[in-house]
Structures are given as C-alpha cells and as structure tokens.
Design a protein around this motif. Structure first.
Motif, PDB file in Angstrom:
ATOM      1  N   SER A   3       0.802  -1.217   0.000  1.00 19.72           N
ATOM      2  CA  SER A   3       0.000   0.000   0.000  1.00 19.72           C
ATOM      3  C   SER A   3       0.837   1.271   0.000  1.00 19.72           C
ATOM      4  O   SER A   3       0.284   2.366  -0.093  1.00 19.72           O
ATOM      5  CB  SER A   3      -0.931   0.005   1.215  1.00 19.72           C
ATOM      6  N   PRO A   5       3.717   3.753  -1.668  1.00 17.27           N
ATOM      7  CA  PRO A   5       4.424   4.022  -2.924  1.00 17.27           C
ATOM      8  C   PRO A   5       5.932   3.966  -2.724  1.00 17.27           C
ATOM      9  O   PRO A   5       6.438   4.247  -1.635  1.00 17.27           O
ATOM     10  CB  PRO A   5       3.968   5.432  -3.291  1.00 17.27           C
ATOM     11  N   ARG A   6       6.647   3.582  -3.770  1.00 18.35           N
ATOM     12  CA  ARG A   6       8.109   3.552  -3.725  1.00 18.35           C
ATOM     13  C   ARG A   6       8.664   4.919  -4.083  1.00 18.35           C
ATOM     14  O   ARG A   6       8.149   5.622  -4.953  1.00 18.35           O
ATOM     15  CB  ARG A   6       8.640   2.509  -4.706  1.00 18.35           C
ATOM     16  N   TYR A  40      10.266   2.203   4.977  1.00 19.38           N
ATOM     17  CA  TYR A  40       8.841   2.021   4.681  1.00 19.38           C
ATOM     18  C   TYR A  40       8.173   1.364   5.892  1.00 19.38           C
ATOM     19  O   TYR A  40       8.544   0.251   6.280  1.00 19.38           O
ATOM     20  CB  TYR A  40       8.662   1.153   3.444  1.00 19.38           C
ATOM     21  N   PHE A 127       5.806  10.298   2.969  1.00 15.48           N
ATOM     22  CA  PHE A 127       4.430   9.786   2.932  1.00 15.48           C
ATOM     23  C   PHE A 127       3.962   9.642   4.373  1.00 15.48           C
ATOM     24  O   PHE A 127       4.710   9.180   5.239  1.00 15.48           O
ATOM     25  CB  PHE A 127       4.394   8.439   2.223  1.00 15.48           C
ATOM     26  N   SER A 132       0.982  11.252  -0.110  1.00 17.19           N
ATOM     27  CA  SER A 132       2.359  11.645  -0.371  1.00 17.19           C
ATOM     28  C   SER A 132       2.570  13.104   0.038  1.00 17.19           C
ATOM     29  O   SER A 132       1.679  13.951  -0.151  1.00 17.19           O
ATOM     30  CB  SER A 132       2.678  11.471  -1.855  1.00 17.19           C
TER      31      SER A 132
END
Length: 319
Positions: A3, A5-6, A40, A127, A132
């Motif tokens: 879920s 984003p990179r 993350y 994020f 974001s």
C-alpha cells in the motif's frame, strides 16, 4: 509494503553556501557519512529499509526493526541515513562498512549489531497516513516529521538551523564533521533528482603527498595516468596513503605523464606495495597537493582529488 508508494531518494548537489542575502531562505543540517536509506513503515509494526539502489537492506540492520513498533499504526515513508558513530558521536563510514553487505547473513548481522550498533538519522518525511508529501515544501514536511517524535535507541531526528549558514559550517569544521547540507525552505522533494535545492558543502582538507607510482588510464587515456599512487614520508620510509584518480585537466595529465616516464623505476618505493593491479613505480621525488574529505583508520585518504603539483617542495620538505 503493497500500500506504500516507492520513492527514489533525492540527491544533493555539491556546492558552496548560499549567498548571505538569501541565507534565511535555507535550512542547514549536519552532513552524515553513511548509507542512504528509505524506511517504509506500513503501520503494522514492521519496517523495510531500501538502499539508494533499491536493494532491500533490512536484514543487515536488525536493531532498526523496532522503529516500526515505535511509530505504531501510522503508515509512513521516511528518508534518512544509516550511520555508525565513533567515540565522539560523529558518523564514521569506516565503522559502518563492517555492517554493510550483511543482508544475506542475518546471524552475522545480529552479532555485528552488538559490536557496531547502527543509528538511522531521519531528515525527511515522504508519505504519511494516506498521502504523499513530496509536493509540499520542506518546511511542512519537516514539521510533520518532528511531530512524529521519532527519537529512540537507534534512530533520531537531529535538529536543523534556519539561516546562519556560515556559523553552521564553522561549527561542523570545529567538531571534525564532514560538512553541512543546505535545503531551501520552499523546496519540494524531487525523487531521483540531483537537486539544486539541496546543496552539500564539504570541508576541504589538503595534504602534501609524494607520488610513488601510477596506474594507466583506459580508452582515450591509454598511456596517460588514470590514477596516481601517493604516500607520506615518515622516519622509516614512505607510507602508502591512497590512489588519486580525479582533479586534472588534460594538459595537467599530459604533463604528469612526462614527469612520470622520466622518473620510472622497477622497484616499489612504498614501505609495503599497495595491492594495485598494473601499477608502474617511480622515484619518490614528485610532490603534489591533494584535497580529501577524511581518513581511514589506516591513514588512507578518502575521496582524494588532485589539486596541484608542488615543484617548490622536495620530498624531504614534507612529512
């Protein structure tokens, strides 16, 4: 992490301090010397660390696993630098090297975590919760990061200073730190870009060295020096200090090639021959000035760059 984003990390551009007239439009942070990492945290208590290359380095730093639990159920993506600290609390890349590359050896990584603990220095928030933040100005991202209160046994959010760039740079010089990173207050986060809104200013150190050998360049530099092997005089002889492969103009490289050919010898002039393939040795009589960032514990120059030839100095004049 499905879920989340990179993000590819933004990169700072080497440069100098912003002009005094706009100093108040910039924030200054201590420049860390470590391994860049994006963390993350999906909000389930876990954490995944990705290097600048995108490689998963989570298993190499087991002491950072608790960061996910510290943030709780708040999904977030954090940008930072993994460092190993010396006895004075300064980031020491040579110490960190013993921790890098251990992602495939969890047992060894756990042992090394006890011997050389890592610290994750956090400096940006990309994020948070469900959105974001990369298009928000640095000031808003920084405020949101500080509100998370992420200061723990193996992670921290160091202070920054707005304005006062010259004083910040002088402070880091006196403390033996690498330098500062200047960030424009209004800047957005540009993933994967070497941005002009983030400027890294390193302290330049110089040293006079003696040339003891060289390695030929490749391609159009065939027959010319691709790198110089340099050393420093001590009472017992000449101690190898490292390989210098940048800093010349084409004219300077050609001139050095002529001097090196005249000084060619068969025997290595260093106390111990450096493990450099294809090295050519020379009489240790050419003196040059080299810029560098720091030294390794063995005395090797880190990030050396050729500054100038010193025809005014003889080898016996230095050391």
């Amino acid at each position: 992490m499905a879920s989340l984003p990179r993000f590819v990390p933004i990169l700072a551009t080497p440069g100098s301090l912003p002009p005094p007239a706009v100093d108040e439009q910039w924030a200054y942070e201590v420049k860390q010397d470590g391994q860049r990492a994006v963390a993350y945290l999906p909000g389930d208590g876990s954490v995944r660390l990705l290097a600048r290359s995108g490689a998963d380095i989570t298993p190499a730093y087991p002491e950072l696993a608790a960061l996910g639990r510290a943030l709780g159920r708040v999904p977030a993506v954090l940008d930072g630098e993994i460092v190993a600290l010396d006895g004075q609390g300064r980031s020491d890349f040579e110490r960190l090297q013993s921790r890098m590359g251990l992602s495939g050896s969890p047992a060894k990584a756990a042992r090394m975590a006890q011997r050389v603990p890592a610290q994750l220095v956090l400096f940006d928030l990309l994020f948070l919760r469900s959105g974001s933040l990369v298009r928000q100005p640095w000031t808003e991202r920084r405020a949101a990061l500080e509100e998370l209160g992420l200061d723990g046994p193996h992670w921290s959010t160091p202070a920054v200073v707005v304005g006062h760039g010259e004083q910040a740079l002088a402070m880091t010089r006196e403390a033996g730190l690498e330098g500062v990173v200047a960030k424009r207050l209004s800047s957005v986060y540009e993933p994967g870009v070497r941005a002009r809104t983030w400027i890294k200013i390193r302290h330049a150190r110089t040293v006079d060295v003696i040339v003891g050998g060289w390695v030929p360049g490749r391609g159009r530099l065939g027959g010319l020096p691709g790198a110089l092997l340099v050393g420093e005089r001590h009472p017992g002889g000449l101690r190898y200090a490292g390989s210098v492969g940048t800093g010349w103009s084409d004219a300077e490289r050609t001139r050095l090639a002529e001097l090196l050919r005249v000084a060619a010898v068969d025997r290595c002039p260093f106390d111990e021959a450096p493990p450099v393939a294809g090295a050519h040795w020379v009489l240790p009589r050419l003196v040059g000035e080299v810029r560098y960032s720091t030294r390794t514990k063995a005395g090797r120059l880190r990030q050396p760059s050729w500054h100038r030839l010193r025809p005014d100095l003889a080898p016996d004049d230095i050391g």
